[in-house]
Design a protein around this motif. Structure first.
Motif, PDB file in Angstrom:
ATOM      1  N   ALA A  52       0.836  -1.208   0.000  1.00  0.00           N
ATOM      2  CA  ALA A  52       0.000   0.000   0.000  1.00  0.00           C
ATOM      3  C   ALA A  52       0.871   1.258   0.000  1.00  0.00           C
ATOM      4  O   ALA A  52       0.577   2.214  -0.719  1.00  0.00           O
ATOM      5  CB  ALA A  52      -0.942  -0.004   1.203  1.00  0.00           C
ATOM      6  N   LEU A  53       1.945   1.252   0.761  1.00  0.00           N
ATOM      7  CA  LEU A  53       2.826   2.422   0.841  1.00  0.00           C
ATOM      8  C   LEU A  53       3.667   2.587  -0.423  1.00  0.00           C
ATOM      9  O   LEU A  53       3.995   3.706  -0.807  1.00  0.00           O
ATOM     10  CB  LEU A  53       3.721   2.334   2.074  1.00  0.00           C
ATOM     11  CG  LEU A  53       2.986   2.493   3.404  1.00  0.00           C
ATOM     12  CD1 LEU A  53       3.880   2.094   4.571  1.00  0.00           C
ATOM     13  CD2 LEU A  53       2.480   3.919   3.569  1.00  0.00           C
ATOM     14  N   TRP A  54       4.012   1.491  -1.093  1.00  0.00           N
ATOM     15  CA  TRP A  54       4.745   1.595  -2.354  1.00  0.00           C
ATOM     16  C   TRP A  54       3.900   2.278  -3.420  1.00  0.00           C
ATOM     17  O   TRP A  54       4.426   2.861  -4.356  1.00  0.00           O
ATOM     18  CB  TRP A  54       5.211   0.226  -2.839  1.00  0.00           C
ATOM     19  CG  TRP A  54       6.330  -0.366  -2.024  1.00  0.00           C
ATOM     20  CD1 TRP A  54       7.323   0.303  -1.372  1.00  0.00           C
ATOM     21  CD2 TRP A  54       6.553  -1.747  -1.769  1.00  0.00           C
ATOM     22  NE1 TRP A  54       8.155  -0.582  -0.727  1.00  0.00           N
ATOM     23  CE2 TRP A  54       7.708  -1.849  -0.955  1.00  0.00           C
ATOM     24  CE3 TRP A  54       5.890  -2.918  -2.139  1.00  0.00           C
ATOM     25  CZ2 TRP A  54       8.220  -3.076  -0.526  1.00  0.00           C
ATOM     26  CZ3 TRP A  54       6.402  -4.133  -1.714  1.00  0.00           C
ATOM     27  CH2 TRP A  54       7.551  -4.204  -0.907  1.00  0.00           C
ATOM     28  N   SER A  55       2.599   2.239  -3.252  1.00  0.00           N
ATOM     29  CA  SER A  55       1.709   2.944  -4.187  1.00  0.00           C
ATOM     30  C   SER A  55       1.657   4.437  -3.894  1.00  0.00           C
ATOM     31  O   SER A  55       1.142   5.203  -4.703  1.00  0.00           O
ATOM     32  CB  SER A  55       0.287   2.374  -4.104  1.00  0.00           C
ATOM     33  OG  SER A  55       0.275   1.029  -4.508  1.00  0.00           O
ATOM     34  N   GLY A  56       2.147   4.842  -2.756  1.00  0.00           N
ATOM     35  CA  GLY A  56       2.160   6.252  -2.369  1.00  0.00           C
ATOM     36  C   GLY A  56       2.211   6.377  -0.869  1.00  0.00           C
ATOM     37  O   GLY A  56       1.254   5.989  -0.195  1.00  0.00           O
ATOM     38  N   ASP A  57       3.315   6.870  -0.353  1.00  0.00           N
ATOM     39  CA  ASP A  57       3.419   7.004   1.103  1.00  0.00           C
ATOM     40  C   ASP A  57       2.909   8.366   1.538  1.00  0.00           C
ATOM     41  O   ASP A  57       2.369   9.122   0.742  1.00  0.00           O
ATOM     42  CB  ASP A  57       4.835   6.707   1.596  1.00  0.00           C
ATOM     43  CG  ASP A  57       5.885   7.694   1.105  1.00  0.00           C
ATOM     44  OD1 ASP A  57       5.607   8.481   0.183  1.00  0.00           O
ATOM     45  OD2 ASP A  57       6.999   7.668   1.643  1.00  0.00           O
ATOM     46  N   GLY A  58       3.049   8.650   2.815  1.00  0.00           N
ATOM     47  CA  GLY A  58       2.512   9.889   3.365  1.00  0.00           C
ATOM     48  C   GLY A  58       1.074   9.748   3.821  1.00  0.00           C
ATOM     49  O   GLY A  58       0.426  10.727   4.200  1.00  0.00           O
ATOM     50  N   LEU A  59       0.557   8.526   3.806  1.00  0.00           N
ATOM     51  CA  LEU A  59      -0.807   8.277   4.268  1.00  0.00           C
ATOM     52  C   LEU A  59      -0.883   8.417   5.784  1.00  0.00           C
ATOM     53  O   LEU A  59       0.095   8.159   6.489  1.00  0.00           O
ATOM     54  CB  LEU A  59      -1.240   6.849   3.902  1.00  0.00           C
ATOM     55  CG  LEU A  59      -1.250   6.463   2.434  1.00  0.00           C
ATOM     56  CD1 LEU A  59      -1.484   4.967   2.284  1.00  0.00           C
ATOM     57  CD2 LEU A  59      -2.317   7.248   1.700  1.00  0.00           C
ATOM     58  N   THR A  60      -2.044   8.790   6.279  1.00  0.00           N
ATOM     59  CA  THR A  60      -2.256   8.746   7.725  1.00  0.00           C
ATOM     60  C   THR A  60      -2.437   7.282   8.106  1.00  0.00           C
ATOM     61  O   THR A  60      -2.723   6.421   7.260  1.00  0.00           O
ATOM     62  CB  THR A  60      -3.497   9.536   8.156  1.00  0.00           C
ATOM     63  OG1 THR A  60      -4.665   8.893   7.617  1.00  0.00           O
ATOM     64  CG2 THR A  60      -3.421  10.993   7.721  1.00  0.00           C
ATOM     65  N   VAL A  61      -2.293   7.006   9.394  1.00  0.00           N
ATOM     66  CA  VAL A  61      -2.511   5.639   9.880  1.00  0.00           C
ATOM     67  C   VAL A  61      -3.927   5.189   9.522  1.00  0.00           C
ATOM     68  O   VAL A  61      -4.139   4.058   9.077  1.00  0.00           O
ATOM     69  CB  VAL A  61      -2.246   5.545  11.397  1.00  0.00           C
ATOM     70  CG1 VAL A  61      -2.639   4.171  11.935  1.00  0.00           C
ATOM     71  CG2 VAL A  61      -0.779   5.834  11.703  1.00  0.00           C
TER      72      VAL A  61
END
Length: 153
Positions: A52-61
């Protein structure tokens, strides 16, 4: 064959339960993935979070939890272990300090190249080509979404 009450006992045979087929397939997936993920130093839930993070990090928890279908109270300890392993950084949001954002480290980004073979390896294991895998995946997503729709308020 019937039990003593005259009920048809084929109803309660595990091989006839869709839920058991999915459950046992999940167990088999985890057993096949384990040695591959061990080489990466990841558990399966950590791998899903990394994808999920490899698709775009900086997400909130919370956003990450929605994507990987994990509650915050399950995801937070997992992310702490990933941070200790040097894969991610947890950073308080500068605009809303109640929010924690997840960023990949250089090591976390680099791990993607090592993990690139995993999706194809699973297709090979179950002897399905890309089109069959896509169809099977879409079918399972549809089942999941219908079930989740039944429990959402």
């Amino acid at each position: 064959m019937s039990d003593k009450d005259g009920a048809d006992d084929t109803v309660f045979r595990l091989e006839n339960f869709l839920c058991f087929a999915v459950y046992s397939a999940n167990h088999a997936f985890n057993r096949v993935y384990k040695p591959m993920l061990d080489r990466l130093g990841l558990t399966y839930p950590q791998y899903v979070a990394m994808v999920a993070l490899w698709s775009g990090d900086g997400l909130t928890v919370g956003q990450l939890g929605e994507r990987v279908l994990l509650e915050t109270n399950t995801l937070t300890p997992l992310l702490k272990r990933m941070e200790a392993a040097g894969l991610v950084r947890r950073v308080r949001d500068s605009l809303d300090e109640r929010q924690v954002r997840i960023f990949l480290t250089d090591h976390g980004r680099a791990l993607r190249q090592q993990a690139d073979c995993l999706p194809g390896a699973m297709g090979t294991c179950i002897e399905k080509d890309d089109a069959d895998l896509k169809a099977l995946t879409l079918d399972l997503i549809a089942v999941r979404d219908k079930l989740l729709a039944k429990i959402k308020p």
